[in-house]
Design an enzyme around this catalytic site. Structure first.
Site, mmCIF file in Angstrom:
data_model
loop_
_atom_site.group_PDB
_atom_site.id
_atom_site.type_symbol
_atom_site.label_atom_id
_atom_site.label_comp_id
_atom_site.label_asym_id
_atom_site.label_seq_id
_atom_site.Cartn_x
_atom_site.Cartn_y
_atom_site.Cartn_z
ATOM 1 N N ASP A 62 -13.422 3.932 14.026
ATOM 2 C CA ASP A 62 -12.824 4.323 12.736
ATOM 3 C C ASP A 62 -12.223 5.722 12.846
ATOM 4 O OD1 ASP A 62 -12.149 4.028 10.036
ATOM 5 O OD2 ASP A 62 -14.074 4.794 9.339
ATOM 6 N N ARG A 107 3.252 1.221 2.911
ATOM 7 C CA ARG A 107 2.042 2.065 2.966
ATOM 8 C C ARG A 107 1.038 1.522 3.970
ATOM 9 N NH1 ARG A 107 -0.581 2.057 -2.466
ATOM 10 N NH2 ARG A 107 -1.942 3.579 -1.489
ATOM 11 N N LYS A 108 1.284 0.349 4.529
ATOM 12 C CA LYS A 108 0.306 -0.284 5.429
ATOM 13 C C LYS A 108 0.557 0.143 6.877
ATOM 14 C CE LYS A 108 1.055 -4.345 3.361
ATOM 15 N NZ LYS A 108 0.921 -5.759 2.956
#
Ligand SMILES: CCCCCCCC/C=C\CCCCCCCC(=O)SCCNC(=O)CCNC(=O)[C@H](O)C(C)(C)COP(=O)(O)OP(=O)(O)OC[C@H]1O[C@@H](n2cnc3c(N)ncnc32)[C@H](O)[C@@H]1OP(=O)(O)O
Length: 158
Positions: A62, A107-108
């Site tokens: 992450d 935005r992805k």
């Protein structure tokens, strides 16, 4: 050539924050829009004797995939992340890290990353990050890192 990032991450980050004594020890550097790095896990990160906990690997992923936001110059958050555990993650080994943005769709932000022990693929990940304005983090009431000022003001139109 290694380039210096215009922004830096939260010094208290659980993955890479230099001011966090409990950090996972993630170290990264940037080459263009690609992120490279290393991490050395120890018995604090154990899942089985001599092996890293899968959650530690997922947390590293992450952080690693999120670091791509810096050269992309887009603040964002993880919406989904999938980690494939491909090989043993041994404690006490310097693992090499690499991440990059595969595709941007409004935005992805579609991120990819890999963790290797030498030539052995330990884990690979795909994540969807969503580009947000820095005001996304104001609700905590905590001050934001100074270097985030003015970052991503155009987020909602990106
Ligand atoms: C701890 C924070 C660190 C931040 C660091 C930033 C600086 C970076 C610097 C250095 C890097 C260091 C590394 C950091 C690494 C750690 C990163 C994390 O762990 S972040 C924490 C965990 N994630 C959240 O807390 C998000 C919680 N979720 C939300 O806030 C919202 O759901 C959000 C912002 C993700 C989306 O909400 P909306 O209202 O703005 O937007 P909507 O309209 O829902 O989605 C936009 C598009 O994305 C798709 N989308 C959203 N969520 C999706 C999902 N889960 N799966 C699939 N698509 C999704 C939607 O379908 C939509 O697509 P269509 O435009 O219609 O095509």
């Amino acid at each position: 050539m290694h380039s210096a990032p215009a922004r830096t991450h939260d010094p208290m980050c659980m993955g890479c924050g230099h001011a966090n004594p409990g950090n996972l020890g993630v170290r990264v550097w940037f080459e263009g829009q690609r992120v490279h790095g290393e991490v050395l896990l120890d018995e604090r990160h154990s899942g089985a004797p001599g092996y890293a906990h899968g959650g530690a690997i997922a947390a590293i992923m992450d952080d690693l995939l999120g670091q791509v936001l810096i050269p992309l110059d887009r603040p964002g958050v993880t919406a989904t992340i999938t980690v494939d555990f491909r090989g043993p993650a041994l404690l006490g080994r310097t693992l090499s890290l690499e991440s990059w943005c595969e595709k941007i769709d409004g935005r992805k932000l579609h991120m990819r990353g890999e963790i290797r022990d030498g030539d052995t693929l330990v884990a690979e990940a795909r994540a969807l990050f969503i580009h947000v304005d820095v005001s996304h983090w104001e609700a905590s009431g905590q001050p934001l890192p100074e270097s985030w000022q003015g970052w991503g003001g155009e987020a909602q139109n990106a």
